[in-house]
Design a protein around this motif. Structure first.
Motif, PDB file in Angstrom:
ATOM      1  N   VAL A 120     -55.356  48.866  61.440  1.00  0.00           N
ATOM      2  CA  VAL A 120     -55.910  50.220  61.505  1.00  0.00           C
ATOM      3  C   VAL A 120     -57.063  50.383  60.514  1.00  0.00           C
ATOM      4  O   VAL A 120     -58.149  50.867  60.873  1.00  0.00           O
ATOM      5  N   THR A 121     -56.842  49.940  59.275  1.00  0.00           N
ATOM      6  CA  THR A 121     -57.944  50.081  58.312  1.00  0.00           C
ATOM      7  C   THR A 121     -59.134  49.234  58.739  1.00  0.00           C
ATOM      8  O   THR A 121     -60.279  49.652  58.595  1.00  0.00           O
ATOM      9  N   GLY A 122     -58.863  48.060  59.288  1.00  0.00           N
ATOM     10  CA  GLY A 122     -59.959  47.202  59.751  1.00  0.00           C
ATOM     11  C   GLY A 122     -60.772  47.866  60.845  1.00  0.00           C
ATOM     12  O   GLY A 122     -61.999  47.863  60.820  1.00  0.00           O
ATOM     13  N   VAL A 123     -60.077  48.454  61.816  1.00  0.00           N
ATOM     14  CA  VAL A 123     -60.762  49.128  62.919  1.00  0.00           C
ATOM     15  C   VAL A 123     -61.602  50.280  62.391  1.00  0.00           C
ATOM     16  O   VAL A 123     -62.782  50.426  62.716  1.00  0.00           O
ATOM     17  N   GLU A 124     -60.984  51.092  61.546  1.00  0.00           N
ATOM     18  CA  GLU A 124     -61.704  52.270  61.047  1.00  0.00           C
ATOM     19  C   GLU A 124     -62.888  51.856  60.180  1.00  0.00           C
ATOM     20  O   GLU A 124     -63.953  52.471  60.243  1.00  0.00           O
ATOM     21  N   ALA A 125     -62.677  50.818  59.367  1.00  0.00           N
ATOM     22  CA  ALA A 125     -63.770  50.379  58.507  1.00  0.00           C
ATOM     23  C   ALA A 125     -64.939  49.858  59.338  1.00  0.00           C
ATOM     24  O   ALA A 125     -66.093  50.205  59.097  1.00  0.00           O
ATOM     25  N   ALA A 126     -64.621  49.053  60.352  1.00  0.00           N
ATOM     26  CA  ALA A 126     -65.695  48.505  61.183  1.00  0.00           C
ATOM     27  C   ALA A 126     -66.455  49.617  61.883  1.00  0.00           C
ATOM     28  O   ALA A 126     -67.673  49.566  62.039  1.00  0.00           O
ATOM     29  N   TRP A 127     -65.725  50.637  62.286  1.00  0.00           N
ATOM     30  CA  TRP A 127     -66.383  51.757  62.968  1.00  0.00           C
ATOM     31  C   TRP A 127     -67.348  52.472  62.032  1.00  0.00           C
ATOM     32  O   TRP A 127     -68.368  52.990  62.467  1.00  0.00           O
ATOM     33  N   ARG A 128     -66.984  52.489  60.740  1.00  0.00           N
ATOM     34  CA  ARG A 128     -67.857  53.140  59.770  1.00  0.00           C
ATOM     35  C   ARG A 128     -68.748  52.112  59.094  1.00  0.00           C
ATOM     36  O   ARG A 128     -69.034  52.204  57.910  1.00  0.00           O
ATOM     37  N   HIS A 129     -69.146  51.137  59.845  1.00  0.00           N
ATOM     38  CA  HIS A 129     -69.917  50.041  59.281  1.00  0.00           C
ATOM     39  C   HIS A 129     -71.151  50.543  58.533  1.00  0.00           C
ATOM     40  O   HIS A 129     -71.878  51.394  59.024  1.00  0.00           O
ATOM     41  N   GLY A 130     -71.320  50.013  57.339  1.00  0.00           N
ATOM     42  CA  GLY A 130     -72.495  50.399  56.552  1.00  0.00           C
ATOM     43  C   GLY A 130     -72.226  51.555  55.610  1.00  0.00           C
ATOM     44  O   GLY A 130     -73.024  51.830  54.713  1.00  0.00           O
ATOM     45  N   SER A 131     -71.107  52.238  55.797  1.00  0.00           N
ATOM     46  CA  SER A 131     -70.812  53.362  54.914  1.00  0.00           C
ATOM     47  C   SER A 131     -70.284  52.840  53.572  1.00  0.00           C
ATOM     48  O   SER A 131     -69.925  51.676  53.440  1.00  0.00           O
ATOM     49  N   ARG A 132     -70.236  53.740  52.594  1.00  0.00           N
ATOM     50  CA  ARG A 132     -69.782  53.321  51.272  1.00  0.00           C
ATOM     51  C   ARG A 132     -68.296  52.948  51.310  1.00  0.00           C
ATOM     52  O   ARG A 132     -67.860  51.990  50.685  1.00  0.00           O
ATOM     53  N   THR A 133     -67.518  53.721  52.062  1.00  0.00           N
ATOM     54  CA  THR A 133     -66.088  53.424  52.186  1.00  0.00           C
ATOM     55  C   THR A 133     -65.888  52.000  52.689  1.00  0.00           C
ATOM     56  O   THR A 133     -65.083  51.241  52.157  1.00  0.00           O
ATOM     57  N   GLU A 134     -66.635  51.672  53.731  1.00  0.00           N
ATOM     58  CA  GLU A 134     -66.453  50.359  54.337  1.00  0.00           C
ATOM     59  C   GLU A 134     -66.813  49.265  53.352  1.00  0.00           C
ATOM     60  O   GLU A 134     -66.084  48.287  53.186  1.00  0.00           O
TER      61      GLU A 134
END
Lengths: 326, 653
Positions: A120-134
């Protein structure tokens, strides 16, 4: 149908190959422990304050190494007679099945939880690619992935078991405890917490990184644009379209983790003195308890085979293209 | 619904180096109309399509507006976008199967938007999806399959069905026919046709020019992100106005064009915009056209000016400066400083007689820059006279001549040399057009001597050698010193060709330039001429009897009969559907002999009536009384009372 017969023939050969592989593994499980330097007698009496005469030693050795050959071993396996443990003098199967549930509980839950969180974290992080969170997540996870489980295990143990004393330091449940089913369950969870956390911390960063990378490839695919163009809800795009196609590596990893369940658990089970198969194997090797070693090694290698066989089927479900790839 | 794009700019990337994908794009598609967007790959076609759905990646910066029914689409508001996506605007993406999720059954993928937007439950959505899929010609047993089990053409049907499932008002088709066989293209055609009749606005992005002409009402030609020309779709092949449109048309293997494929000189890659110190100036933001393997400096495109100027064969210095506006020119709109393709030569009402013989009746002839115009017709029809008049060699009795927009007669009087330098001439009879006393070297070098070109030692000989090599002649010393009587006709003709090209003329007038060449050498020489046309924009007036040859090289054809031009138009139309019975006879006589027919009444001096009448199978009373005037029929002009309207080779049409 021609393809049908082809597939049936393919299955047949697969079964044959797997059977041959299983046979080879059984032979190795018979052979390898025997190649260990030393034997039960030296291992048991070397450190003891007993001095054996040469005769006594020879007698004991003759008693413990009644090797009747591979054929006999195979026959006994088939009749589910796994022999007696040299050290405990109980049937190997009792020892084995006593330890197995704990390992399944620990490793199963650790794998499931770490897969779920990592995915789940992987999916969400990839979706927010380039963001600071990711970026932060990727950095943090890479660091976490680099810490071996032995370190996390020991640190957790020191902090939470010795200093804070929130969790028990050893065992899977309180010995001789009385109480209802739920109390027992809570007690087990209490004991499980530390080794489980250690394993989750060890597995989940890898799952995260794998999912994220796999997702990064998928979200660039044209069909994700198609889904966006269709005006589908973002969450459905993320999971039904993107994550669905990013599943394969993570499932592979899950399967391999399961396959190497016993070796995977060895370190953590030792640190937390958890009575699983890892601990059993460790002790058996120390005492050169051949029947136990054989049983554990054989079981662990057969699991690898089963998991790989099973994964073929899972892959077909995950990616319909695989069934046609021949 | 209608779709309008206003002043759209899109650039990818940020800061230092960004790629300009679209610039100043304006277009409008009314309901029930189809607009085709054509252009080379990398011209920004797909970007425009995606922009309409708000699908540009995060690094895209977009300015200008996209209006749907007059209402602006806010591409930053995903929620608002999701209300129009697929419901109002849907798209068939390029790349076929890559657009389908490999893990979902196709029926579910087609039904998905219905469930999402239509509030329809799963079973009903599937039912409706199945219906649409079946309309596209996919049998029921296919519907539960996965994308990888489909062929390219079937995938295209799935994508079309998916785009049509919500019956949107605007349909965007991105390369819907690439990789499709001609029969499957029919499905796409049908979808477009039905969509138009049901009031959809359709944006067709394609590089399949014939399909675009057939399917669309209007057309926009995109080059490096700018629209170069907007035109009615059916004029793409017959009347392109912008040099880029023409070049694109020449590069396209159209079914009824027999002409060899041309290309466009140079390459277009992409435009980058960035900032850096340039020579001794401070940093400034400027754009590039990226050219591989060139140094940064050479790769610099003009910061302003026409984007196509580098590849345009009619570009002048001004094309590199200033901003080029998108301006109306008749039914077309072009972004060209010179307002489209210019006329190289313009003859108006030119007349010529030799004593009592009329060689040319009043005749008009326009040759556009960069085209090959062929004159065909029987012997004595005035082809050579017209060609020599165009060359400025024969003086007409009447009429005006303009060359590159300047009056030719005045030019001849004032400065004949500079005119002669621009026009290369190859005369009909090679043996007679070379002095017996000149060696090969002297013959070919003569124009250089006259125009004082290549004064440095050895330079002239080098240029002569280069020219001789171009026409596939020997360049060794012995050959250069030979005299005409030592050479055969084929060699002499090529020497004439070399002589005509040695000054690098803009305009070549060639009277039967390859009549004495064997086919293999002729093929090489023609290849050279076509290459010169592409690379330097060489314009040609080509006189020939050989229809087969004319087919291979002409852009336009003029048919001469007794000093008149009786038919004129694009080569493909004239050769596939000649309207004048005389033209038809000329073309058909290549295959069959009509010698008797052609000779009858040939030398008749006509007081009135059509000069072809005595021989014409379609002859009627009026033909003897009234001289037919040139009039427009489709894309061609014909001087005939009863023009034919059946194609020459019926099956091809």
């Amino acid at each position: 149908m021609a393809t049908g017969t082809n597939q049936a023939a393919g299955r047949f050969w697969q079964v044959i190959t797997f059977s041959l592989a299983a046979l080879a593994m059984i032979y190795l499980s018979y052979l390898l422990p025997r190649l260990l330097p030393g034997d039960f007698v030296t291992a048991t009496y070397a450190s003891a304050n007993v001095t054996l005469t040469a005769e006594q030693e020879a007698g004991l050795r003759a008693y413990y190494t009644q090797d009747k050959g591979f054929g006999d071993y195979l026959l006994k396996l088939a009749t589910l007679d796994w022999g007696y443990s040299y050290a405990f003098l109980t049937p190997v199967s009792d020892l084995f099945f006593g330890a197995l549930p704990w390992t399944i509980l620990l490793l199963g839950s650790a794998n499931l939880i770490s897969m779920f969180i990592g995915f789940v974290t992987g999916v969400e992080a990839a979706w927010r690619h380039g963001s600071r969170t990711e970026k932060g997540l990727v950095g943090g996870m890479t660091v976490l992935e680099g810490i071996p489980e032995i370190c996390t295990g020991v640190i957790l143990l020191v902090v939470f078991a010795y200093n804070l004393q929130w969790f028990p330091a050893a065992g899977a449940e309180t010995a001789y405890a009385e109480g209802g089913f739920f109390q027992r369950l809570i007690d087990m969870a209490h004991h499980l917490a530390l080794p489980l956390t250690t394993l989750v911390l060890a597995y989940f960063p890898g799952n995260f990184l794998l999912t994220r990378n796999s997702m990064m490839m998928v979200i660039k695919a044209h069909y994700i644009d198609t889904a966006r163009a269709k005006g589908i809800f973002p969450r459905r795009i993320r999971y039904a379209h993107a994550a669905r196609n990013a599943l394969q590596p993570i499932v592979t990893r899950f399967g391999l983790r399961l396959a190497f369940m016993i070796t995977g658990a060895l370190v953590v089970e030792r640190i937390n003195s958890y009575p699983g198969l890892g601990t059993l194997l460790f002790n058996a090797i120390q005492t050169r308890d051949l029947p136990v070693i054989q049983a554990v090694v054989l079981f662990s290698s057969l699991i690898v085979l089963c998991v790989i066989l099973g994964m073929e089927g899972v892959y077909r479900i995950i990616d319909p293209r695989i069934g046609n790839a021949r | 619904m209608n779709l309008e794009v206003k002043n759209l700019d899109v650039a990818y990337g940020n800061g230092g180096h960004s790629i300009q994908a679209l610039e100043d794009v304006n277009l409008k598609i009314d309901q029930g109309r189809c607009l085709a967007l054509v252009g080379e790959s990398g011209s920004g076609k797909t970007t425009l399509g995606k922009a309409c759905l708000g699908l540009l990646p995060n690094n895209a910066r977009q300015r200008g507006s996209i209006l749907l029914n007059g209402q602006e689409i806010d591409t930053n508001d995903e929620t608002a976008l999701n209300t129009i996506r697929w419901k109002s605007v849907s798209m068939v993406f390029q790349n076929g199967a890559a657009n389908l999720n490999p893990a979902h059954r196709i029926i579910d993928q087609v039904a998905e938007p219905l469930i999402q937007h239509g509030g329809v439950n799963r079973d009903e959505a599937r039912g409706r999806a199945a219906k649409v899929l079946e309309e596209m010609g996919l049998p029921e047993e296919f519907l539960g399959r996965y994308p990888h089990q489909f062929s390219g053409g079937q995938v295209q049907r799935v994508l079309l069905a998916m785009a049509m499932i919500l019956d949107p008002g605007v349909l965007i088709l991105d390369e819907p026919t690439s990789a499709l066989d001609a029969l499957t293209k029919g499905v796409v055609s049908r979808v477009i046709e039905e969509g138009r009749s049901r009031g959809k606005a359709i944006l067709l992005i394609t590089h399949d020019l014939e399909f675009a002409v057939r399917s669309a009402d209007s057309m926009a030609v995109l080059y490096l992100g700018q629209i170069m020309e907007a035109l009615p779709a059916d004029e793409l092949f017959s009347n392109p106005l912008h040099p880029y449109t023409l070049a694109l048309k020449r590069s396209y293997p159209a079914m009824n064009s027999a002409r060899d494929l041309g290309g466009i000189r140079g390459d277009a890659f992409y435009r980058t915009i960035h900032q850096h110190g340039h020579e001794d100036e401070t940093d400034y933001l400027h754009s590039h056209i990226q050219v591989p393997e060139s140094s940064h400096k050479d790769g610099h495109a003009p910061p302003s000016g026409c984007l196509f100027s580098e590849r345009c064969t009619q570009a002048i210095e001004e094309c590199q400066k200033g901003r080029v506006r998108f301006e109306q020119a008749g039914t077309h709109t072009v972004r060209c400083l010179r307002r489209g393709i210019v006329d190289m030569l313009e003859l108006k009402g030119v007349e010529k007689g030799y004593n009592s013989v009329t060689a040319l009746c009043p005749i008009d002839l326009t040759v556009k820059a960069g085209e090959i115009f062929s004159l065909v017709g029987e012997t004595g029809s005035g082809k050579t006279t017209l060609a020599m008049t165009a060359a400025g060699i024969t003086r007409p009795d009447q009429g005006s001549r303009l060359f590159e927009g300047r009056d030719m007669d005045r030019w001849i009087k004032k400065d004949y040399k500079s005119l002669a330098r621009r026009i290369g001439v190859i005369y009909q009879n090679p043996a007679e057009s070379i002095s017996h006393r000149f060696s090969v070297l002297e013959t070919v070098a003569e124009p250089l001597t006259i125009h004082r070109v290549g004064l440095e030692k050895g330079e002239r000989v080098d240029r002569v050698k280069k020219c001789l090599a171009d026409v596939h002649l020997s360049t060794d010393r012995a050959f250069l010193e030979r005299y005409p009587h030592e050479l055969n006709m084929g060699a002499l003709q090529r020497i004439c060709l070399a002589r005509a090209l040695v000054l690098g003329p803009r305009f070549l007038i060639a009277d039967e330039p390859t009549s004495s060449l064997d086919p293999s050498v002729q093929a090489k020489v023609l290849k050279l001429l076509l290459d010169l046309q592409i690379e330097r924009g060489l314009t040609m007036l080509f006189v020939s009897h050989d229809i087969g040859l004319v087919r291979k090289i002409s852009d336009r054809i003029g048919v001469m009969l007794q000093g008149q031009m009786v038919e004129r138009g694009p080569a493909s139309s004239i050769l596939s559907q000649p309207c004048h019975p005389y033209t038809r006879l000329l073309i058909e006589s290549v295959r069959r002999a009509f010698s008797l027919e052609l000779n009858r009444g040939n030398n008749r001096q006509h007081p009135a009536g059509c000069s072809f009448a005595p021989r014409c199978p379609e002859r009627q009373e009026i033909c003897d009384k009234q001289t037919p005037q040139l009039r427009d029929i489709g894309h061609v002009q014909v001087a005939c009372h009863f023009p034919l309207n059946t194609p020459l080779f019926p099956f091809l049409q």
